[in-house]
Design a protein around this motif. Sequence first.
Motif, PDB file in Angstrom:
ATOM      1  N   ALA A 123       1.085 -12.756  -7.474  1.00 25.11           N
ATOM      2  CA  ALA A 123       1.950 -13.800  -8.335  1.00 25.11           C
ATOM      3  C   ALA A 123       1.787 -13.931  -9.743  1.00 25.11           C
ATOM      4  O   ALA A 123       2.638 -13.946 -10.562  1.00 25.11           O
ATOM      5  N   ASP A 124       0.484 -13.708 -10.192  1.00 24.68           N
ATOM      6  CA  ASP A 124       0.138 -13.669 -11.510  1.00 24.68           C
ATOM      7  C   ASP A 124      -0.158 -12.089 -12.223  1.00 24.68           C
ATOM      8  O   ASP A 124      -0.594 -12.207 -13.229  1.00 24.68           O
ATOM      9  N   PHE A 125       0.629 -11.249 -11.345  1.00 27.50           N
ATOM     10  CA  PHE A 125       0.315  -9.943 -11.876  1.00 27.50           C
ATOM     11  C   PHE A 125       0.807  -9.825 -13.444  1.00 27.50           C
ATOM     12  O   PHE A 125       2.338 -10.106 -13.437  1.00 27.50           O
ATOM     13  N   LYS A 126       0.194  -8.932 -14.095  1.00 28.36           N
ATOM     14  CA  LYS A 126       0.680  -8.604 -15.442  1.00 28.36           C
ATOM     15  C   LYS A 126       0.497  -7.472 -15.848  1.00 28.36           C
ATOM     16  O   LYS A 126      -0.632  -6.756 -15.671  1.00 28.36           O
ATOM     17  N   PRO A 127       1.362  -6.552 -16.311  1.00 29.21           N
ATOM     18  CA  PRO A 127       1.319  -5.148 -16.785  1.00 29.21           C
ATOM     19  C   PRO A 127       0.185  -4.944 -17.479  1.00 29.21           C
ATOM     20  O   PRO A 127      -0.093  -5.953 -18.620  1.00 29.21           O
ATOM     21  N   ALA A 128      -0.773  -3.977 -17.664  1.00 25.41           N
ATOM     22  CA  ALA A 128      -1.725  -3.878 -18.805  1.00 25.41           C
ATOM     23  C   ALA A 128      -1.025  -3.445 -20.243  1.00 25.41           C
ATOM     24  O   ALA A 128       0.360  -3.075 -20.120  1.00 25.41           O
ATOM     25  N   ASP A 161       4.666   0.079 -11.728  1.00 23.91           N
ATOM     26  CA  ASP A 161       5.430   0.635 -12.632  1.00 23.91           C
ATOM     27  C   ASP A 161       6.605   0.094 -12.813  1.00 23.91           C
ATOM     28  O   ASP A 161       7.142   0.145 -14.174  1.00 23.91           O
ATOM     29  N   VAL A 162       7.367  -0.129 -11.913  1.00 24.33           N
ATOM     30  CA  VAL A 162       8.862  -0.855 -11.954  1.00 24.33           C
ATOM     31  C   VAL A 162       8.481  -2.056 -12.640  1.00 24.33           C
ATOM     32  O   VAL A 162       9.507  -2.396 -13.584  1.00 24.33           O
ATOM     33  N   VAL A 163       7.759  -3.324 -12.343  1.00 17.28           N
ATOM     34  CA  VAL A 163       7.416  -4.260 -13.277  1.00 17.28           C
ATOM     35  C   VAL A 163       6.997  -4.042 -14.730  1.00 17.28           C
ATOM     36  O   VAL A 163       7.516  -4.771 -15.420  1.00 17.28           O
ATOM     37  N   ALA A 164       6.111  -3.053 -14.902  1.00 16.22           N
ATOM     38  CA  ALA A 164       5.794  -2.721 -16.039  1.00 16.22           C
ATOM     39  C   ALA A 164       6.871  -2.332 -16.972  1.00 16.22           C
ATOM     40  O   ALA A 164       7.059  -2.775 -18.256  1.00 16.22           O
ATOM     41  N   LEU A 165       7.740  -1.359 -16.341  1.00 16.69           N
ATOM     42  CA  LEU A 165       8.950  -1.122 -17.093  1.00 16.69           C
ATOM     43  C   LEU A 165       9.940  -1.898 -17.464  1.00 16.69           C
ATOM     44  O   LEU A 165      10.443  -2.253 -18.391  1.00 16.69           O
ATOM     45  N   TYR A 166      10.146  -2.777 -16.569  1.00 17.25           N
ATOM     46  CA  TYR A 166      11.107  -4.032 -16.748  1.00 17.25           C
ATOM     47  C   TYR A 166      10.498  -4.915 -17.870  1.00 17.25           C
ATOM     48  O   TYR A 166      11.321  -5.449 -18.704  1.00 17.25           O
ATOM     49  N   ASP A 167       9.304  -5.240 -17.825  1.00 14.96           N
ATOM     50  CA  ASP A 167       8.620  -6.017 -18.771  1.00 14.96           C
ATOM     51  C   ASP A 167       8.597  -5.459 -20.207  1.00 14.96           C
ATOM     52  O   ASP A 167       9.114  -6.060 -21.281  1.00 14.96           O
ATOM     53  N   TYR A 168       8.654  -4.021 -20.280  1.00 17.80           N
ATOM     54  CA  TYR A 168       8.669  -3.348 -21.585  1.00 17.80           C
ATOM     55  C   TYR A 168      10.211  -3.642 -22.169  1.00 17.80           C
ATOM     56  O   TYR A 168      10.311  -3.953 -23.158  1.00 17.80           O
ATOM     57  N   PHE A 169      11.071  -3.455 -21.184  1.00 15.38           N
ATOM     58  CA  PHE A 169      12.482  -3.384 -21.862  1.00 15.38           C
ATOM     59  C   PHE A 169      12.990  -4.518 -22.104  1.00 15.38           C
ATOM     60  O   PHE A 169      13.704  -4.923 -23.164  1.00 15.38           O
ATOM     61  N   MET A 170      12.551  -5.773 -21.506  1.00 18.59           N
ATOM     62  CA  MET A 170      12.972  -7.043 -21.742  1.00 18.59           C
ATOM     63  C   MET A 170      12.183  -7.733 -22.662  1.00 18.59           C
ATOM     64  O   MET A 170      12.490  -8.475 -23.465  1.00 18.59           O
TER      65      MET A 170
END
Length: 439
Positions: free
Chosen positions: A38-43, A133-142
């Motif tokens: 639940a607390d996952f954060k992309p590097a 990678d999906v979560v990291a990519l979403y975080d990047y674009f947002m």
Amino acid sequence: MKTFLRIIGTLVVLGVIALVAFIFVPVQRTGPVTQLAADFKPAKGQGEYVMRAGDCMACHTSEGGKPFAGGRAIQSPMGTIWTTNITPDKDTGIGNWTLADFRAALYDGVTPNGTHLYPAMPYENYRKLSEEDVVALYDYFMHEVEPVSNKVEETKLSFPFNMRFGLRAWNWLAASYAAGFKPEQGEDEQFNRGKYLVEGAGHCAACHSPRNLFMAQDGIDNSSKAFLSGGEIDGFTAPDLRGPASGPQTWSTEQLAAYLSTARNAHSSATGEMMLVVRDSLQYMSHDDNLAIATYLKKIGSAGGSASAAQPEKAEVTATETLLSDAKPDMPLGPRLYIDNCAACHMVSGKGAGETFPALDGNSLVDAKSPKGLISVILHGAELPSTPDRPMKLRMQGYENRLSDDEVAALATFLRDGWHNKAATVSAADVTAVRGEKH
């Protein structure tokens, strides 16, 4: 007879109900392939790195436009497809998308309102992206991409391709496999990293695999013999990557990795779409990742996967080299044009100069099935991007204002039949068609 008519009537009603359900029942969206904490954060930097691996910028940025604001024209056999604005702008971009919406676009090719994306968006391949990678990519674009208000031109294909609900059936044929990446058993971490990048994020098969009867990629992984055996994009040939005579299989692993990261090596240089891939994507990949891609491609090739250095070329003097060296007054037009315009850089041997001027003998662009790429380079020139390993940007001039269509055809025909090349002739009409296109 009445019983027969009742049966026919029942079948018609059932068919209409099925069609209505097919069109109007909401599309099922694929969920996470793994459950993250639940607390996952992309590097830090992970999202941008995935964006580079996925080559998002090349398609979603128009010439001279803002990054990711869309509006680039993608030519397809069905017509022109305009790429979308994927900046976090809430009115014209994806600023209102949830993570689930974003994942559905990558995995299933559908927008939040259920509209099917045309498969110019390579969701056939992006289905292999990991949840991280999906979560990291979403975080990047947002959070890291600048919102840009840019309403792009709407894609309007002719009937029946404008009926997007039909893509649901296409997806059943082309993208029905389970989402997520499955490493190949018995192979090491480097091979499987290359496999993930080639088959998933890098979506190499979108260009380098042939299309089947339904215009789907012929094979999504190396278990298919057709996978990466060569394709076509907008009339340009995307070369075979697996055959024994292909570049990747005749170069060493290190030479292939150098080509990926710099758009050049001792044998060849990238042009057209592949140059853009290096410019916007591969040059930003780590050395280890480009080496992993090269290792994977070598291993799945029919040459046996040897990673040893390429054997030195024999000092053979070809008939073409002799013809050019003799330079007799009655020399045909094609070789005369070569001496006047090309020989100073590419040499009479056709071997060029390593990492500067590519070899033309055995060049996949020169002897491609379609001459369109070669004609385009002769007319409009080519450019090698500046990269960290090769910072100097190199530019070949174009000859559209110097050579007529007949002369370009003669030169291209000479190249395609010179040295060890054995490709079909080029006509002036072929040149006229390419000259008239925007580039």
